[in-house]
Write a protein that holds these residues in place. Structure first.
Motif, PDB file in Angstrom:
ATOM      1  N   SER A 120       0.833  -1.207   0.000  1.00 33.36           N
ATOM      2  CA  SER A 120       0.000   0.000   0.000  1.00 33.36           C
ATOM      3  C   SER A 120       0.862   1.249   0.000  1.00 33.36           C
ATOM      4  N   GLU A 124       0.421   4.432  -2.484  1.00 28.18           N
ATOM      5  CA  GLU A 124       0.189   5.786  -1.967  1.00 28.18           C
ATOM      6  C   GLU A 124       1.276   6.750  -2.423  1.00 28.18           C
ATOM      7  N   ASP A 231      -8.621  -1.572   5.097  1.00 32.60           N
ATOM      8  CA  ASP A 231      -7.845  -0.874   6.123  1.00 32.60           C
ATOM      9  C   ASP A 231      -6.847  -1.809   6.798  1.00 32.60           C
ATOM     10  N   THR A 234      -3.792  -2.326   4.533  1.00 36.05           N
ATOM     11  CA  THR A 234      -2.858  -1.196   4.637  1.00 36.05           C
ATOM     12  C   THR A 234      -1.856  -1.422   5.768  1.00 36.05           C
ATOM     13  N   ASN A 238       2.441  -1.189   6.349  1.00 31.34           N
ATOM     14  CA  ASN A 238       2.781   0.033   7.078  1.00 31.34           C
ATOM     15  C   ASN A 238       3.111  -0.281   8.536  1.00 31.34           C
TER      16      ASN A 238
END
Length: 702
Positions: A120, A124, A231, A234, A238
């Protein structure tokens, strides 16, 4: 070239001059199964590829010539082109279009149709590059980008982002004086839809000759993400990824990335295998389970919603989320270490942490309940001899029981469910449950026990196994502290004088037997659960043998005085007590004893060099009495099988202690038999009494 197209054309036009059934605008989506962008890596090979590729583009664009980049293969799903081979070239073309579009103030919204699905953070970052301006006056564009308020620091952990930043700087270095946006259409390629093939690992590995096969974790992640909401996906790239980057002590280069992925995969595999162990229903299943055979497919199966394992996914999400709030990363580091085999103890400790995070969350760590919980679970993991899957399952069940019973974060709720009666064997999980209950009851009755128990459990050998001292003290804390202090003073490994073992032997025959085979041990000080169970713990928790230990602890004399003042030369252990040279010869502390025959072993069995106890005792006595006799005049013949008869030699005389064919025990000088030693019709005597004077006389004569 016919049937060729450009990068921008794919994203902005209805492409028809390619091998597709219908013309359409496409997005370019780098799939999860692909590796990270590699042309920007800092190694020499990548730098060489990068420079040659950009130099070729520069020369062609300067000369206004076309550049054909061969075929790019992939599949088309809805409006997305998913490359199997060509990812590296497409990403570099994306960065070239972005660079010149921003520099020449061209519209570049179409570049949003290029995206990364591998992480992700990669996706981004590409989006932000399109959104924000770039300062082309800077020497290094990457520095400007990283200093921008939109740039997230953890993106630097993403190898694709790192490579893109390097490539952007290299493009700027080579093209900073050029304006080539309109000429980028000279760069063409043909792309082929492989509609008859699925996007499989085999296809990727065969076709991506410029790259490398996917890591085990990348393959796992591609499937695991199907179980997750957006979510949560992600977090994989991260917050959760940061956990494993932080464990990587080396530079975050290609090697570092490999280590991170291995740790990440090890985490999922080991969590899945741990919880699989907990769910095993019978002994046979436990015996059949093998951690070495628990692979990625098993891990995926564990987390698959098709198997109704939604709770397993929720548990691992909870563990990872809570781990992000845990300051101490040592448990995770130990649990995911791929450089060595993970121990059962490490598994048990991490399972205890996992269950606590699931049931009570990271906020509870550091609180009073957690301190008690950690003490008990660490005791079990460290001191219980976990030497099988079955025993590991028992530990997991015990940990789970604590979490279930202590819902109100009250450790004393355990007292109601554990049995008060001491189990027969100290080698069972039931014993450890009983032992922890015994200590909890003392703590509940008098808070002074908290410090006393915590301090004693730090002992290098005892650990949590201190209830024999509590019993000696009859639950009196002052007496307990006295007994522990004395024990700590005298319980020492001593390979020269063996004071503890010899002094304890004066109190009685404490030697544990190995089965019913006639092998006995003086006990070693090896500090692992299996050795402890077979040695000193067998003394601490044997009803008879522990009496000898208590008598020693109650003796006000020093160990040396106890040894020197012992004078019962009719006691079988007399020479072990008086002559440390014999225990030094017994280097593994094992003897083989049948009736009055005692073989003192260097190893664990009689096929190692060994001596006969009484003849060797005679030899030591003669050495002390006649220190000037050379080895040629006074020696000892070791044996290496039970059939051999060891002997002491004085000059040409061989002196041995034997059991005759008619079951009598006699001394022999050469072929001459000296009278029976252990004659039940005669008064009990020192076994050396009938030989010592004769041996001295021979020694004096030479």
């Amino acid at each position: 070239m016919e049937n060729s197209t450009g990068f921008k054309d794919i994203l902005t036009k209805a492409v028809s001059k390619v091998y597709m059934p219908t013309a359409r605008k496409l997005k370019i989506s780098i799939p999860i199964i692909q590796r990270d962008y590699a042309q920007g890596r800092m190694d020499n090979k990548a730098a060489d590829i990068r420079n040659k590729f950009l130099d070729e583009i520069l020369n062609r664009l300067k000369s206004d010539e076309s550049l054909f980049l061969d075929f790019i293969y992939g599949s088309i799903e809805d409006d997305k082109f998913i490359p199997i081979d060509g990812q590296q070239r497409l990403t570099t073309l994306f960065l070239l279009h972005l660079y010149f579009a921003k520099k020449e103030d061209k519209e570049c919204e179409y570049l949003r149709r290029f995206t990364y699905e591998t992480r992700s953070s990669s996706r981004e970052f590409c989006e932000k590059l399109v959104d924000y301006d770039i300062d082309f006056s800077k020497e290094k564009i990457s520095t400007y980008i990283k200093d921008s308020n939109w740039f997230m620091p953890f993106w630097e952990n993403d190898p694709t982002v790192k490579s893109m930043l390097v490539m952007i700087d290299e493009i700027h270095h080579k093209f900073k004086d050029a304006k080539f946006y309109d000429k980028l259409e000279n760069i063409k390629f043909s792309f082929l839809e492989l509609k008859d093939f699925g996007l499989t690992d085999d296809l990727y590995i065969k076709m991506n000759a410029r790259g490398k096969p996917l890591s085990e974790f990348e393959n796992f992640k591609a499937e695991f993400e199907k179980e997750l909401s957006q979510d949560i996906k992600t977090k994989l790239d991260n917050q959760w990824l940061d956990l494993f980057w932080n464990l990587n002590s080396g530079d975050k280069d290609e090697i570092g990335l490999s280590n991170v992925d291995k740790r990440y995969m090890a985490f999922f595999n080991r969590v899945a295998s741990n919880f699989t162990i907990l769910s095993i229903k019978d002994t046979k299943e436990a015996k059949d389970f093998n951690f070495d055979e628990f692979d990625t497919l098993d891990t995926l199966d564990f987390f698959s919603s098709n198997k109704n394992n939604v709770n397993n996914v929720n548990n691992v999400i909870k563990i990872l989320d809570e781990l992000c709030e845990v300051a101490n990363d040592e448990p995770l580091k130990n649990f995911t270490d791929t450089s060595k085999d993970i121990t059962y103890e490490t598994r048990a400790k991490f399972f205890a942490l996992s269950m606590f995070l699931i049931k009570f969350g990271a906020r509870g760590i550091g609180g009073e309940f957690y301190k008690k919980y950690e003490r008990i679970t660490t005791n079990i993991a460290k001191d219980f001899n976990i030497d099988s899957i079955l025993k590991l399952r028992q530990v997991f069940e015990f940990i789970n029981e604590i979490c279930e019973k202590c819902k109100n974060k009250d450790i004393f709720e355990l007292l109601e469910s554990f049995d008060d009666k001491q189990p027969e064997s100290f080698k069972t999980i039931e014993f450890y449950k009983w032992q922890e209950k015994k200590k909890l009851k003392l703590i509940q009755s008098d808070e002074r026990w908290i410090a006393a128990i915590n301090e004693t459990e730090k002992h290098w050998y005892l650990g949590s196994n201190l209830t024999f001292l509590i019993d000696f003290a009859k639950d009196d804390i002052k007496e307990f502290e006295r007994y522990y202090k004395k024990f700590d003073e005298i319980f020492k490994e001593d390979r020269e004088n063996f004071l503890f073992q010899r002094a304890l032997l004066t109190k009685g025959d404490y030697l544990p037997e190995h089965g019913n085979s006639g092998y006995f041990t003086f006990c070693n000080f090896n500090n692992n659960p299996r050795s402890k169970d077979d040695n000193w713990r067998d003394v601490f928790y044997d009803k008879e043998k522990r009496r000898f230990l208590k008598n020693l602890l109650d003796d006000h004399r020093g160990l040396q005085d106890i040894i020197e003042e012992f004078d019962d030369n009719k006691y079988w252990g007399y020479y072990f007590i008086k002559y440390p040279e014999i225990l030094k010869e017994c280097s593994n502390f094992w003897i083989l004893a049948y009736d009055y025959t005692i073989r003192v072993l260097r190893g664990k069995f009689t096929n190692s060099y060994h001596v006969e106890y009484y003849a060797f005792s005679l030899f030591i006595m003669l050495q002390r009495q006649f220190p000037n006799l050379s080895n040629e005049k006074l020696g000892y013949k070791w044996a290496k099988s039970y059939g051999e008869n060891p002997y002491a030699s004085i000059g040409d005389n061989k002196i041995s202690f034997i059991k005759t064919d008619d079951d009598k025990y006699c001394w022999m000088i050469d072929e001459g038999r000296i009278g029976e030693v252990f004659d039940p019709n005669l008064p009990e005597q020192d076994p050396l009494q009938s030989i010592i004077d004769k041996a001295y006389k021979i020694a004096k004569g030479i």
